[in-house]
Design an enzyme around this catalytic site. Structure first.
Site, PDB file in Angstrom:
ATOM      1  N   TYR A  75       0.308  -9.216   1.532  1.00 41.60           N
ATOM      2  CA  TYR A  75       0.982  -9.692   2.741  1.00 41.60           C
ATOM      3  C   TYR A  75       0.803 -11.203   2.941  1.00 41.60           C
ATOM      4  O   TYR A  75       0.877 -11.694   4.075  1.00 41.60           O
ATOM      5  CB  TYR A  75       0.465  -8.926   3.963  1.00 41.60           C
ATOM      6  CG  TYR A  75       1.119  -7.560   4.159  1.00 41.60           C
ATOM      7  CD1 TYR A  75       2.506  -7.428   4.229  1.00 41.60           C
ATOM      8  CD2 TYR A  75       0.353  -6.406   4.293  1.00 41.60           C
ATOM      9  CE1 TYR A  75       3.112  -6.188   4.417  1.00 41.60           C
ATOM     10  CE2 TYR A  75       0.945  -5.162   4.481  1.00 41.60           C
ATOM     11  CZ  TYR A  75       2.331  -5.061   4.547  1.00 41.60           C
ATOM     12  OH  TYR A  75       2.923  -3.832   4.742  1.00 41.60           O
TER      13      TYR A  75
ATOM     14  N   GLU B  45       4.930  -7.622  -6.185  1.00 46.40           N
ATOM     15  CA  GLU B  45       4.114  -6.535  -5.628  1.00 46.40           C
ATOM     16  C   GLU B  45       3.790  -5.477  -6.682  1.00 46.40           C
ATOM     17  O   GLU B  45       2.674  -4.934  -6.694  1.00 46.40           O
ATOM     18  CB  GLU B  45       4.857  -5.923  -4.428  1.00 46.40           C
ATOM     19  CG  GLU B  45       4.934  -6.925  -3.271  1.00 46.40           C
ATOM     20  CD  GLU B  45       5.906  -6.528  -2.162  1.00 46.40           C
ATOM     21  OE1 GLU B  45       6.502  -5.420  -2.248  1.00 46.40           O
ATOM     22  OE2 GLU B  45       6.063  -7.315  -1.218  1.00 46.40           O
TER      23      GLU B  45
ATOM     24  N   HIS C 119       6.013   0.916   3.411  1.00 44.87           N
ATOM     25  CA  HIS C 119       6.331  -0.450   2.980  1.00 44.87           C
ATOM     26  C   HIS C 119       7.353  -0.395   1.856  1.00 44.87           C
ATOM     27  O   HIS C 119       7.292   0.488   1.010  1.00 44.87           O
ATOM     28  CB  HIS C 119       5.088  -1.181   2.463  1.00 44.87           C
ATOM     29  CG  HIS C 119       5.440  -2.406   1.669  1.00 44.87           C
ATOM     30  ND1 HIS C 119       5.774  -3.591   2.274  1.00 44.87           N
ATOM     31  CD2 HIS C 119       5.593  -2.607   0.341  1.00 44.87           C
ATOM     32  CE1 HIS C 119       6.087  -4.473   1.332  1.00 44.87           C
ATOM     33  NE2 HIS C 119       5.991  -3.894   0.143  1.00 44.87           N
TER      34      HIS C 119
ATOM     35  N   ASN D 203       4.365   1.818  11.017  1.00 42.22           N
ATOM     36  CA  ASN D 203       5.741   2.116  10.584  1.00 42.22           C
ATOM     37  C   ASN D 203       5.840   2.806   9.225  1.00 42.22           C
ATOM     38  O   ASN D 203       6.856   2.713   8.538  1.00 42.22           O
ATOM     39  CB  ASN D 203       6.623   0.868  10.680  1.00 42.22           C
ATOM     40  CG  ASN D 203       6.113  -0.277   9.827  1.00 42.22           C
ATOM     41  OD1 ASN D 203       5.169  -0.116   9.068  1.00 42.22           O
ATOM     42  ND2 ASN D 203       6.755  -1.429   9.945  1.00 42.22           N
TER      43      ASN D 203
ATOM     44  N   LYS E  44       2.081   4.099   3.962  1.00 47.03           N
ATOM     45  CA  LYS E  44       0.957   3.407   4.608  1.00 47.03           C
ATOM     46  C   LYS E  44      -0.083   4.433   5.114  1.00 47.03           C
ATOM     47  O   LYS E  44       0.195   5.639   5.138  1.00 47.03           O
ATOM     48  CB  LYS E  44       1.498   2.549   5.756  1.00 47.03           C
ATOM     49  CG  LYS E  44       2.401   1.396   5.273  1.00 47.03           C
ATOM     50  CD  LYS E  44       2.872   0.522   6.436  1.00 47.03           C
ATOM     51  CE  LYS E  44       3.714  -0.643   5.947  1.00 47.03           C
ATOM     52  NZ  LYS E  44       4.142  -1.539   7.063  1.00 47.03           N
TER      53      LYS E  44
HETATM   54  P1  RTP Z   1       6.639  -4.164   5.252  1.00 46.23           P
HETATM   55  O1  RTP Z   1       6.458  -5.512   4.592  1.00 46.23           O
HETATM   56  O2  RTP Z   1       5.347  -3.543   5.694  1.00 46.23           O
HETATM   57  O3  RTP Z   1       7.459  -3.260   4.390  1.00 46.23           O
HETATM   58  O4  RTP Z   1       7.486  -4.338   6.588  1.00 46.23           O
HETATM   59  P2  RTP Z   1       8.783  -5.254   6.814  1.00 46.23           P
HETATM   60  O5  RTP Z   1       9.147  -5.966   5.537  1.00 46.23           O
HETATM   61  O6  RTP Z   1       9.804  -4.407   7.443  1.00 46.23           O
HETATM   62  O7  RTP Z   1       8.266  -6.300   7.884  1.00 46.23           O
HETATM   63  P3  RTP Z   1       7.488  -7.663   7.647  1.00 46.23           P
HETATM   64  O8  RTP Z   1       8.191  -8.724   8.407  1.00 46.23           O
HETATM   65  O9  RTP Z   1       7.222  -7.911   6.191  1.00 46.23           O
HETATM   66  O10 RTP Z   1       6.105  -7.395   8.387  1.00 46.23           O
HETATM   67  C1  RTP Z   1       5.051  -6.724   7.734  1.00 46.23           C
HETATM   68  C2  RTP Z   1       4.422  -5.759   8.708  1.00 46.23           C
HETATM   69  O11 RTP Z   1       3.781  -6.482   9.738  1.00 46.23           O
HETATM   70  C3  RTP Z   1       3.866  -5.756  10.963  1.00 46.23           C
HETATM   71  N1  RTP Z   1       4.515  -6.588  11.955  1.00 46.23           N
HETATM   72  N2  RTP Z   1       4.127  -6.625  13.202  1.00 46.23           N
HETATM   73  N3  RTP Z   1       3.851  -7.251  15.925  1.00 46.23           N
HETATM   74  C4  RTP Z   1       4.847  -7.788  15.231  1.00 46.23           C
HETATM   75  O12 RTP Z   1       5.673  -8.510  15.725  1.00 46.23           O
HETATM   76  C5  RTP Z   1       4.945  -7.469  13.832  1.00 46.23           C
HETATM   77  N4  RTP Z   1       5.833  -7.952  12.982  1.00 46.23           N
HETATM   78  C6  RTP Z   1       5.560  -7.394  11.792  1.00 46.23           C
HETATM   79  C7  RTP Z   1       4.699  -4.528  10.715  1.00 46.23           C
HETATM   80  O13 RTP Z   1       3.820  -3.425  10.596  1.00 46.23           O
HETATM   81  C8  RTP Z   1       5.397  -4.825   9.410  1.00 46.23           C
HETATM   82  O14 RTP Z   1       5.646  -3.643   8.664  1.00 46.23           O
HETATM   83 MG    MG Z   2       7.791  -7.058   4.405  1.00 48.51          MG
END
Ligand code: RTP
Ligand code: MG
Length: 148
Positions: A49, A126, A115, A112, A9
């Site tokens: 997203y 994706e 991705h 974080n 990212k």
């Molecule tokens: P990613 O898709 O980016 O790989 O991350 P992930 O699967 O671990 O998490 P996801 O649930 O898909 O969420 C995508 C991104 O949104 C941000 N996020 N912020 N503030 C919050 O509660 C919150 N929840 C998610 C995070 O940056 C996450 O990587």
């Molecule tokens: Mg995700």
């Protein structure tokens, strides 16, 4: 062999972590079959997203992922979708297991570092968003006989 979509990212790029992150997957034995730096458009970010559209963090997420260049890659190998997620650690770096990428480099859920696709279906979706078929390279590595 399974493939996943991984992306350093904008925070990871700005902090100079691209090489170290790619190295983790190479050292594990995974094969890079697609790799490029790119600036994501707002439209592409919203598509990528899309599952989070309408959530409170969606706008910040799209702003962040389009705030600077990312390094996009397709990585191939045994169980790579779930294993890459394990190597990344939990979404919130403060909750990520020690030694994972997010725990090693981050402290904030909105910064974080990396991705990774969360399922085989997401990976296929994706990969198709970010790479044209001709950008993915099929090649053999002699070392694979020592990994498998
Ligand atoms: P990613 O898709 O980016 O790989 O991350 P992930 O699967 O671990 O998490 P996801 O649930 O898909 O969420 C995508 C991104 O949104 C941000 N996020 N912020 N503030 C919050 O509660 C919150 N929840 C998610 C995070 O940056 C996450 O990587
Ligand atoms: Mg995700």
């Amino acid at each position: 062999m399974e493939r996943t979509y991984l992306m350093v990212k904008p925070d990871g790029v700005q902090r100079g972590l691209v090489g170290q992150i790619i190295s983790r997957f190479e050292q594990r034995g995974y094969k890079i079959v697609g790799l490029k730096m790119m600036q994501i458009s707002r439209e592409t970010a919203e598509k990528h997203y899309g599952e989070h559209a309408g959530k409170p963090f969606f706008n910040d997420l799209v702003n962040f992922i389009t705030s600077g260049p990312v390094v996009a890659m397709v990585v191939e190998g045994k169980d790579v979708v779930s294993t890459a997620r394990e190597m990344m650690g939990a979404t919130n770096p403060l909750k990520a297991a020690p030694g994972t990428i997010r725990a090693t480099y981050g402290v904030d859920v909105g910064r974080n570092i990396i991705h990774g696709s969360d399922s085989l279906e997401s990976a296929n979706r994706e990969i198709a968003i970010f790479f044209r078929p001709e950008e993915l390279v099929d090649y053999e590595r002699a070392i694979d006989t020592w990994i498998y």
